[in-house]
Design a protein around this motif. Structure first.
Motif, mmCIF file in Angstrom:
data_model
loop_
_atom_site.group_PDB
_atom_site.id
_atom_site.type_symbol
_atom_site.label_atom_id
_atom_site.label_comp_id
_atom_site.label_asym_id
_atom_site.label_seq_id
_atom_site.Cartn_x
_atom_site.Cartn_y
_atom_site.Cartn_z
ATOM 1 N N LEU A 13 0.840 -1.209 0.000
ATOM 2 C CA LEU A 13 0.000 0.000 0.000
ATOM 3 C C LEU A 13 0.871 1.253 0.000
ATOM 4 N N VAL A 14 1.960 1.213 0.774
ATOM 5 C CA VAL A 14 2.851 2.374 0.862
ATOM 6 C C VAL A 14 3.490 2.643 -0.500
ATOM 7 N N GLU A 15 3.981 1.578 -1.135
ATOM 8 C CA GLU A 15 4.694 1.758 -2.409
ATOM 9 C C GLU A 15 3.768 2.240 -3.524
ATOM 10 N N SER A 16 2.467 1.932 -3.391
ATOM 11 C CA SER A 16 1.567 2.428 -4.440
ATOM 12 C C SER A 16 0.967 3.781 -4.046
ATOM 13 N N ASN A 17 1.572 4.397 -3.029
ATOM 14 C CA ASN A 17 1.172 5.731 -2.584
ATOM 15 C C ASN A 17 -0.329 5.791 -2.261
ATOM 16 N N ALA A 18 -0.825 4.733 -1.587
ATOM 17 C CA ALA A 18 -2.261 4.644 -1.306
ATOM 18 C C ALA A 18 -2.624 5.059 0.124
ATOM 19 N N VAL A 19 -1.596 5.343 0.957
ATOM 20 C CA VAL A 19 -1.887 5.548 2.383
ATOM 21 C C VAL A 19 -1.823 7.022 2.765
ATOM 22 N N GLU A 20 -2.920 7.521 3.363
ATOM 23 C CA GLU A 20 -2.901 8.899 3.867
ATOM 24 C C GLU A 20 -2.441 8.899 5.325
ATOM 25 N N TRP A 21 -3.076 8.053 6.148
ATOM 26 C CA TRP A 21 -2.643 7.932 7.546
ATOM 27 C C TRP A 21 -2.912 6.537 8.081
ATOM 28 N N VAL A 22 -2.206 6.224 9.169
ATOM 29 C CA VAL A 22 -2.388 4.929 9.834
ATOM 30 C C VAL A 22 -2.537 5.167 11.327
ATOM 31 N N SER A 23 -3.573 4.586 11.910
ATOM 32 C CA SER A 23 -3.649 4.538 13.363
ATOM 33 C C SER A 23 -3.265 3.125 13.767
ATOM 34 N N SER A 24 -2.196 3.025 14.576
ATOM 35 C CA SER A 24 -1.706 1.697 14.965
ATOM 36 C C SER A 24 -1.903 1.499 16.465
ATOM 37 N N MET A 25 -2.721 0.522 16.820
ATOM 38 C CA MET A 25 -2.929 0.162 18.228
ATOM 39 C C MET A 25 -2.157 -1.124 18.452
ATOM 40 N N THR A 26 -1.096 -1.052 19.280
ATOM 41 C CA THR A 26 -0.180 -2.190 19.347
ATOM 42 C C THR A 26 -0.468 -3.126 20.514
ATOM 43 N N TYR A 27 -0.054 -4.357 20.316
ATOM 44 C CA TYR A 27 -0.126 -5.390 21.360
ATOM 45 C C TYR A 27 1.285 -5.970 21.391
ATOM 46 N N GLN A 28 2.167 -5.385 22.227
ATOM 47 C CA GLN A 28 3.598 -5.690 22.119
ATOM 48 C C GLN A 28 4.060 -6.729 23.138
ATOM 49 N N ALA A 29 4.973 -7.588 22.658
ATOM 50 C CA ALA A 29 5.430 -8.725 23.459
ATOM 51 C C ALA A 29 6.426 -8.303 24.537
ATOM 52 N N ALA A 30 6.606 -9.169 25.523
ATOM 53 C CA ALA A 30 7.549 -8.909 26.619
ATOM 54 C C ALA A 30 8.980 -8.789 26.100
ATOM 55 N N SER A 31 9.328 -9.492 25.037
ATOM 56 C CA SER A 31 10.705 -9.488 24.527
ATOM 57 C C SER A 31 11.181 -8.084 24.159
ATOM 58 N N GLY A 32 10.271 -7.221 23.776
ATOM 59 C CA GLY A 32 10.646 -5.856 23.409
ATOM 60 C C GLY A 32 11.256 -5.106 24.572
ATOM 61 N N ALA A 33 10.970 -5.569 25.803
ATOM 62 C CA ALA A 33 11.516 -4.892 26.979
ATOM 63 C C ALA A 33 12.816 -5.533 27.451
ATOM 64 N N GLY A 34 13.224 -6.646 26.831
ATOM 65 C CA GLY A 34 14.502 -7.271 27.180
ATOM 66 C C GLY A 34 14.341 -8.675 27.766
ATOM 67 N N ALA A 35 15.506 -9.348 27.881
ATOM 68 C CA ALA A 35 15.509 -10.755 28.308
ATOM 69 C C ALA A 35 14.939 -10.932 29.723
ATOM 70 N N ARG A 36 15.311 -10.024 30.619
ATOM 71 C CA ARG A 36 14.857 -10.180 32.014
ATOM 72 C C ARG A 36 13.337 -10.045 32.102
ATOM 73 N N ASN A 37 12.777 -9.194 31.228
ATOM 74 C CA ASN A 37 11.321 -9.000 31.249
ATOM 75 C C ASN A 37 10.588 -10.224 30.720
ATOM 76 N N MET A 38 11.206 -10.847 29.693
ATOM 77 C CA MET A 38 10.602 -12.079 29.163
ATOM 78 C C MET A 38 10.536 -13.135 30.255
ATOM 79 N N LYS A 39 11.648 -13.232 30.999
ATOM 80 C CA LYS A 39 11.704 -14.225 32.081
ATOM 81 C C LYS A 39 10.666 -13.869 33.158
ATOM 82 N N GLU A 40 10.548 -12.567 33.462
ATOM 83 C CA GLU A 40 9.594 -12.179 34.505
ATOM 84 C C GLU A 40 8.154 -12.524 34.119
ATOM 85 N N LEU A 41 7.840 -12.407 32.837
ATOM 86 C CA LEU A 41 6.482 -12.777 32.403
ATOM 87 C C LEU A 41 6.219 -14.251 32.730
ATOM 88 N N LEU A 42 7.207 -15.107 32.449
ATOM 89 C CA LEU A 42 7.038 -16.539 32.741
ATOM 90 C C LEU A 42 6.911 -16.772 34.246
#
Ligand code: NAP
Length: 372
Positions: free
Chosen positions: A147-176
Motif C-alpha cells: 500500500l505504501v509503495e503504491s502511494n495509497a496511504v494517507e494515515w495509519v492509526s496503529s494500536m499495538t499489542y507488544q510482546a515482553a521481549s521488546g523490553a529485554g531478556a529479564r522481562n521475558m523471564k519475569e512474564l514466565l
C-alpha cells in the motif's frame, strides 16, 4: 574477508542475529571478532570455528581495526563508544540495534525490502552509520509495504499489542515467572473437578496484588493483565514508543515515498516475542477489497495475507503461529463502516527477527556484497 566486530552477540537481539547468521551461513563470508563489556579474555564463541578470545568492547584501538562493527549492546554503549571511533577518524561501517543514533543526520534507518534504494544512495554518498528501526515501525511498514509503495496511504492509526521481549531478556523471564506464580496460587483448586471459577479468579487477583508477586522488571503485573504505556513519558500525552511511529516511519520513507501520518497507542501484553498491531488505515484512493488485498500480498516476499475468516485468523494470525519465523502475517482486512476509504487490518511479526536482528544481518550482507 571483511573483519566484522560483534558487540552484544550474547544478548537477546545478538543471539537471534547469531542464530540467523548461522542458518544463512553468513559466517563463511566474514572474519568475525567477538567483543564483550564483561568477559574480556574468555573464549569467544565458535560460530566460524575460529579459535579466539573475547576482546574488550571499550578498546578503541581493537574496535578501530574492524571494517564493520555490529552492536546489539544497547544505547549507553553506543553513546560512549561511537563518538570515540569518530574522533579517531575510523573509516569502517557501524551497524546498530540501539535507538540512540536513529534520528541522527548521519544515520540511515535500515529496512532494505522497503528502503533499499535509499540505502544504495546513502552508500554512494559515503554513509557509514546504519541503524535498525523500532520493532513496531519496521513490522508495520513491511506489513503494508504494498500500500505504501503504491502511494495509497494517507494515515495509519496503529494500536499495538507488544510482546515482553521488546523490553529485554529479564522481562521475558519475569512474564514466565508471573504466569507460574498465578498458576501456583490456584494449582490445588484447578485439579478439583467441582472448582468454583469465581474462587479461582479471586485467588489469582489476590496473588497479583500481593507484595510477594514478582514485578521487579515491569513494576506491575503483566501476566493476567496488560500495561498501556511503553518507553518514556514525553509529557505531551504520548509515550516515546508512540512518537517513534510517526518519526521513524517517515525517516525510513523520506526521499523515496510520500510521507504518511502515523499515530496510535502502544500497549504491552503478555506474549513472549511477537508484536501485533491493529491498524486503521485511511486510503488516499478508491480501492476495492480485492485491489487492496492484491497490493498487500505483493508487498514483499515475507508478507502473508491471511484471508479474513474466523478459522484462518485464529490459526495463522497470532503470535503463536508467527513467532520464530520471518513471516509478516496480515489479515482482518476489510472496509470499515466509519467513512470513505477506511480499512482495518491486523498484523503480527516476530519482533526479534524482522523487528530487530534481520535488518542488521541484511545490512551487513549488503556491505559485504559491495565491498567484497
Ligand atoms: P540484552 O539482552 O540485555 O543484552 C545486552 C548485553 O547484556 C549483552 O550483550 C551482554 O553483554 C550483557 N549481559 C549481561 N548478562 C547477560 C546474560 N546473562 N545473558 C546475555 N547477555 C548478558 O539486550 P537486547 O534486548 O538484546 O537489546 C540490545 C539493544 O538492541 C538495545 O539497544 C535495545 O534497545 C535494542 N533493541 C532491542 C530489541 C528487543 O526486542 N529487545 C529490539 C530492537 C532493538 P556482555 O557480553 O558485554 O556482558
Amino acid at each position: 574477508m571483511k573483519k566484522i566486530g560483534f558487540i552484544g552477540w550474547r544478548g537477546m537481539v545478538g543471539s537471534v542475529l547469531m542464530e540467523r547468521m548461522t542458518q544463512e551461513k553468513d559466517f563463511d563470508k566474514v572474519d568475525p571478532f567477538f567483543f564483550t563489556t564483561s568477559q574480556v579474555g574468555e573464549k569467544a564463541p565458535s560460530y566460524s570455528h575460529k579459535e579466539s578470545c573475547l576482546l574488550d568492547a571499550y578498546s578503541i584501538s581493537e574496535l578501530g581495526k574492524m571494517d564493520i562493527i555490529i552492536s546489539c549492546q544497547g544505547g549507553n554503549y553506543t553513546e560512549e563508544v561511537y563518538p570515540k571511533l569518530k574522533d579517531i577518524k575510523w573509516k569502517g561501517h557501524w551497524i546498530d540495534a540501539a535507538s540512540t543514533l536513529r534520528m541522527h543526520k548521519e544515520a540511515l534507518i535500515v529496512l532494505d525490502p522497503l528502503n533499499g534504494d535509499a540505502i544504495e544512495q546513502a552508500y554512494i554518498n559515503g554513509n557509514k552509520t546504519w541503524v535498525g528501526g523500532n520493532c513496531t515501525v519496521s513490522l508495520m511498514l513491511l506489513a503494508i509495504q504494498g500500500l505504501v509503495e503504491s502511494n495509497a496511504v494517507e494515515w495509519v492509526s496503529s494500536m499495538t499489542y507488544q510482546a515482553a521481549s521488546g523490553a529485554g531478556a529479564r522481562n521475558m523471564k519475569e512474564l514466565l515467572v508471573q504466569m507460574g506464580e498465578l498458576h501456583s496460587s490456584v494449582a490445588n483448586k484447578i485439579e478439583d473437578k467441582s472448582y468454583n471459577i469465581l474462587d479461582l479468579d479471586k485467588d489469582t487477583q489476590k496473588k497479583m496484588h500481593a507484595k510477594s508477586f514478582t514485578t521487579t522488571e515491569f513494576g506491575v503485573p503483566l501476566a493476567g493483565s496488560l500495561i498501556p504505556w511503553i518507553d518514556q513519558d514525553l509529557e505531551d500525552g504520548r509515550s516515546k514508543e508512540e512518537w517513534k511511529g510517526q518519526a521513524e516511519s517517515n525517516k525510513i520513507l523520506s526521499g523515496y515515498f510520500d510521507s504518511i501520518k502515523v499515530d496510535g497507542l502502544c500497549v504491552r501484553i503478555g506474549t513472549m516475542r511477537s508484536h501485533s498491531q491493529a491498524l486503521t488505515i485511511k486510503l488516499k484512493k478508491d480501492l476495492n477489497i480485492k485491489e487492496i488485498n492484491n497490493l498487500i500480498s505483493n508487498g514483499n516476499k515475507w508478507v502473508k495475507l491471511i484471508p479474513n475468516n474466523k478459522q484462518e485468523s485464529i490459526k495463522s494470525l497470532t503470535p503463536a503461529s508467527v513467532s520464530g519465523t520471518l513471516d509478516i502475517a496480515i489479515g482482518r482486512v476489510r472496509m470499515l463502516d466509519l467513512g470513505n476509504n477506511l480499512i482495518s487490518a491486523f498484523t503480527v511479526g516476530d519482533q526479534l527477527l524482522w523487528g530487530a536482528a534481520e535488518p542488521l544481518r541484511r545490512m551487513m550482507n549488503i556491505l559485504i556484497q559491495k565491498e567484497g
